[in-house]
Design a protein around this motif. Structure first.
Motif, PDB file in Angstrom:
ATOM      1  N   VAL A 181       0.844  -1.198   0.000  1.00 62.03           N
ATOM      2  CA  VAL A 181       0.000   0.000   0.000  1.00 62.03           C
ATOM      3  C   VAL A 181       0.881   1.251   0.000  1.00 62.03           C
ATOM      4  O   VAL A 181       0.612   2.214  -0.718  1.00 62.03           O
ATOM      5  CB  VAL A 181      -0.962   0.006   1.208  1.00 62.03           C
ATOM      6  N   LEU A 182       1.963   1.224   0.768  1.00 58.95           N
ATOM      7  CA  LEU A 182       2.843   2.389   0.835  1.00 58.95           C
ATOM      8  C   LEU A 182       3.616   2.629  -0.458  1.00 58.95           C
ATOM      9  O   LEU A 182       3.779   3.768  -0.880  1.00 58.95           O
ATOM     10  CB  LEU A 182       3.853   2.244   1.978  1.00 58.95           C
ATOM     11  N   PHE A 183       4.118   1.561  -1.070  1.00 57.94           N
ATOM     12  CA  PHE A 183       5.072   1.742  -2.160  1.00 57.94           C
ATOM     13  C   PHE A 183       4.656   1.182  -3.520  1.00 57.94           C
ATOM     14  O   PHE A 183       4.937   1.785  -4.536  1.00 57.94           O
ATOM     15  CB  PHE A 183       6.427   1.120  -1.786  1.00 57.94           C
ATOM     16  N   ALA A 184       4.033   0.019  -3.559  1.00 60.29           N
ATOM     17  CA  ALA A 184       3.859  -0.667  -4.837  1.00 60.29           C
ATOM     18  C   ALA A 184       2.621  -0.241  -5.604  1.00 60.29           C
ATOM     19  O   ALA A 184       2.673  -0.108  -6.823  1.00 60.29           O
ATOM     20  CB  ALA A 184       3.839  -2.174  -4.630  1.00 60.29           C
ATOM     21  N   GLY A 185       1.516  -0.073  -4.900  1.00 56.10           N
ATOM     22  CA  GLY A 185       0.285   0.189  -5.633  1.00 56.10           C
ATOM     23  C   GLY A 185      -0.024  -0.968  -6.554  1.00 56.10           C
ATOM     24  O   GLY A 185      -0.154  -2.091  -6.123  1.00 56.10           O
ATOM     25  N   ARG A 186      -0.089  -0.690  -7.854  1.00 54.73           N
ATOM     26  CA  ARG A 186      -0.384  -1.743  -8.831  1.00 54.73           C
ATOM     27  C   ARG A 186       0.856  -2.221  -9.577  1.00 54.73           C
ATOM     28  O   ARG A 186       0.744  -2.985 -10.521  1.00 54.73           O
ATOM     29  CB  ARG A 186      -1.408  -1.228  -9.833  1.00 54.73           C
ATOM     30  N   LYS A 187       2.021  -1.775  -9.190  1.00 58.98           N
ATOM     31  CA  LYS A 187       3.255  -2.117  -9.911  1.00 58.98           C
ATOM     32  C   LYS A 187       3.752  -3.492  -9.490  1.00 58.98           C
ATOM     33  O   LYS A 187       4.160  -3.696  -8.354  1.00 58.98           O
ATOM     34  CB  LYS A 187       4.323  -1.069  -9.653  1.00 58.98           C
ATOM     35  N   ILE A 188       3.729  -4.415 -10.431  1.00 60.24           N
ATOM     36  CA  ILE A 188       4.123  -5.793 -10.125  1.00 60.24           C
ATOM     37  C   ILE A 188       5.607  -5.886  -9.769  1.00 60.24           C
ATOM     38  O   ILE A 188       5.991  -6.681  -8.908  1.00 60.24           O
ATOM     39  CB  ILE A 188       3.757  -6.762 -11.268  1.00 60.24           C
ATOM     40  N   SER A 189       6.450  -5.069 -10.393  1.00 65.25           N
ATOM     41  CA  SER A 189       7.886  -5.135 -10.095  1.00 65.25           C
ATOM     42  C   SER A 189       8.153  -4.760  -8.634  1.00 65.25           C
ATOM     43  O   SER A 189       8.960  -5.411  -7.962  1.00 65.25           O
ATOM     44  CB  SER A 189       8.676  -4.225 -11.036  1.00 65.25           C
ATOM     45  N   LEU A 190       7.471  -3.741  -8.140  1.00 61.91           N
ATOM     46  CA  LEU A 190       7.652  -3.361  -6.735  1.00 61.91           C
ATOM     47  C   LEU A 190       7.053  -4.409  -5.806  1.00 61.91           C
ATOM     48  O   LEU A 190       7.597  -4.681  -4.732  1.00 61.91           O
ATOM     49  CB  LEU A 190       7.043  -1.988  -6.462  1.00 61.91           C
ATOM     50  N   HIS A 191       5.942  -5.012  -6.222  1.00 62.07           N
ATOM     51  CA  HIS A 191       5.349  -6.089  -5.420  1.00 62.07           C
ATOM     52  C   HIS A 191       6.343  -7.241  -5.284  1.00 62.07           C
ATOM     53  O   HIS A 191       6.534  -7.775  -4.184  1.00 62.07           O
ATOM     54  CB  HIS A 191       4.047  -6.584  -6.063  1.00 62.07           C
ATOM     55  N   VAL A 192       6.995  -7.606  -6.379  1.00 64.11           N
ATOM     56  CA  VAL A 192       7.973  -8.695  -6.353  1.00 64.11           C
ATOM     57  C   VAL A 192       9.167  -8.325  -5.462  1.00 64.11           C
ATOM     58  O   VAL A 192       9.640  -9.148  -4.675  1.00 64.11           O
ATOM     59  CB  VAL A 192       8.430  -9.060  -7.784  1.00 64.11           C
ATOM     60  N   LEU A 193       9.635  -7.090  -5.561  1.00 67.99           N
ATOM     61  CA  LEU A 193      10.755  -6.647  -4.712  1.00 67.99           C
ATOM     62  C   LEU A 193      10.385  -6.693  -3.232  1.00 67.99           C
ATOM     63  O   LEU A 193      11.190  -7.108  -2.390  1.00 67.99           O
ATOM     64  CB  LEU A 193      11.196  -5.240  -5.099  1.00 67.99           C
ATOM     65  N   ILE A 194       9.178  -6.275  -2.904  1.00 71.77           N
ATOM     66  CA  ILE A 194       8.714  -6.320  -1.515  1.00 71.77           C
ATOM     67  C   ILE A 194       8.625  -7.765  -1.045  1.00 71.77           C
ATOM     68  O   ILE A 194       9.047  -8.096   0.067  1.00 71.77           O
ATOM     69  CB  ILE A 194       7.363  -5.584  -1.366  1.00 71.77           C
ATOM     70  N   PHE A 195       8.105  -8.641  -1.884  1.00 75.00           N
ATOM     71  CA  PHE A 195       8.018 -10.072  -1.566  1.00 75.00           C
ATOM     72  C   PHE A 195       9.405 -10.621  -1.252  1.00 75.00           C
ATOM     73  O   PHE A 195       9.610 -11.279  -0.222  1.00 75.00           O
ATOM     74  CB  PHE A 195       7.397 -10.828  -2.752  1.00 75.00           C
ATOM     75  N   ILE A 196      10.371 -10.356  -2.134  1.00 73.67           N
ATOM     76  CA  ILE A 196      11.742 -10.858  -1.941  1.00 73.67           C
ATOM     77  C   ILE A 196      12.354 -10.266  -0.674  1.00 73.67           C
ATOM     78  O   ILE A 196      12.970 -10.984   0.120  1.00 73.67           O
ATOM     79  CB  ILE A 196      12.603 -10.543  -3.180  1.00 73.67           C
ATOM     80  N   PHE A 197      12.202  -8.949  -0.483  1.00 74.18           N
ATOM     81  CA  PHE A 197      12.747  -8.304   0.722  1.00 74.18           C
ATOM     82  C   PHE A 197      12.200  -8.949   1.988  1.00 74.18           C
ATOM     83  O   PHE A 197      12.962  -9.278   2.905  1.00 74.18           O
ATOM     84  CB  PHE A 197      12.436  -6.803   0.718  1.00 74.18           C
TER      85      PHE A 197
END
Length: 139
Positions: free
Chosen positions: A54-70
């Motif tokens: 909610v803070l950073f990714a929104g609908r961006k799948i690349s940021l979602h993947v980075l958050i998942f990995i982190f």
């Protein structure tokens, strides 16, 4: 959804929650909660993924993947830190490295990713229907 908070506020929030999380994971769980340890791990990582998305990714799948990995690597790091702290301090402030905790963390992350993906697909379909409706009205 874009939140109306600036980047410094986001960084401050994440830093505070990260510090609280590390402290929380490094101390031993109260005995009343030990029987639901795995569920707490899954719930924490589900909510942490939701918070960061909610803070950073929104609908961006690349940021979602980075958050998942982190978050996945953070979970592994915390487990190693628990094991290392027992050796370093010569006092057992927490348990040991527990692969089942890492699995529970992953289950929470996967559960959130499924919810997030369903949301993104539904949002995409909704937006596409709105555009199609607007195009048909203008013709």
């Amino acid at each position: 959804m874009k939140l109306p908070i600036n980047n410094w506020t986001k960084i401050l929030l994440v830093t505070a929650f990260l510090a609280a999380s590390v402290i929380g994971f490094m101390v031993k769980l109260p005995s009343g909660f030990r029987h639901i340890d795995k569920e707490l791990h899954a719930a924490f990582y589900f909510l942490a993924a939701a918070f960061l998305n909610v803070l950073f990714a929104g609908r961006k799948i690349s940021l979602h993947v980075l958050i998942f990995i982190f978050l996945f690597l953070f979970g592994i790091g915390v487990e190693y830190a628990q094991e290392y702290s027992n050796k370093l301090l010569h006092v057992k402030i927490h348990g040991r490295f527990d692969p089942e905790d890492v699995q529970s963390n992953l289950k929470g992350l996967i559960a959130f990713s499924i919810v997030w993906l369903v949301y993104i697909v539904l949002l995409f379909m909704y937006n596409k229907a709105i555009v199609k409706q607007a195009v048909s009205k203008s013709e």
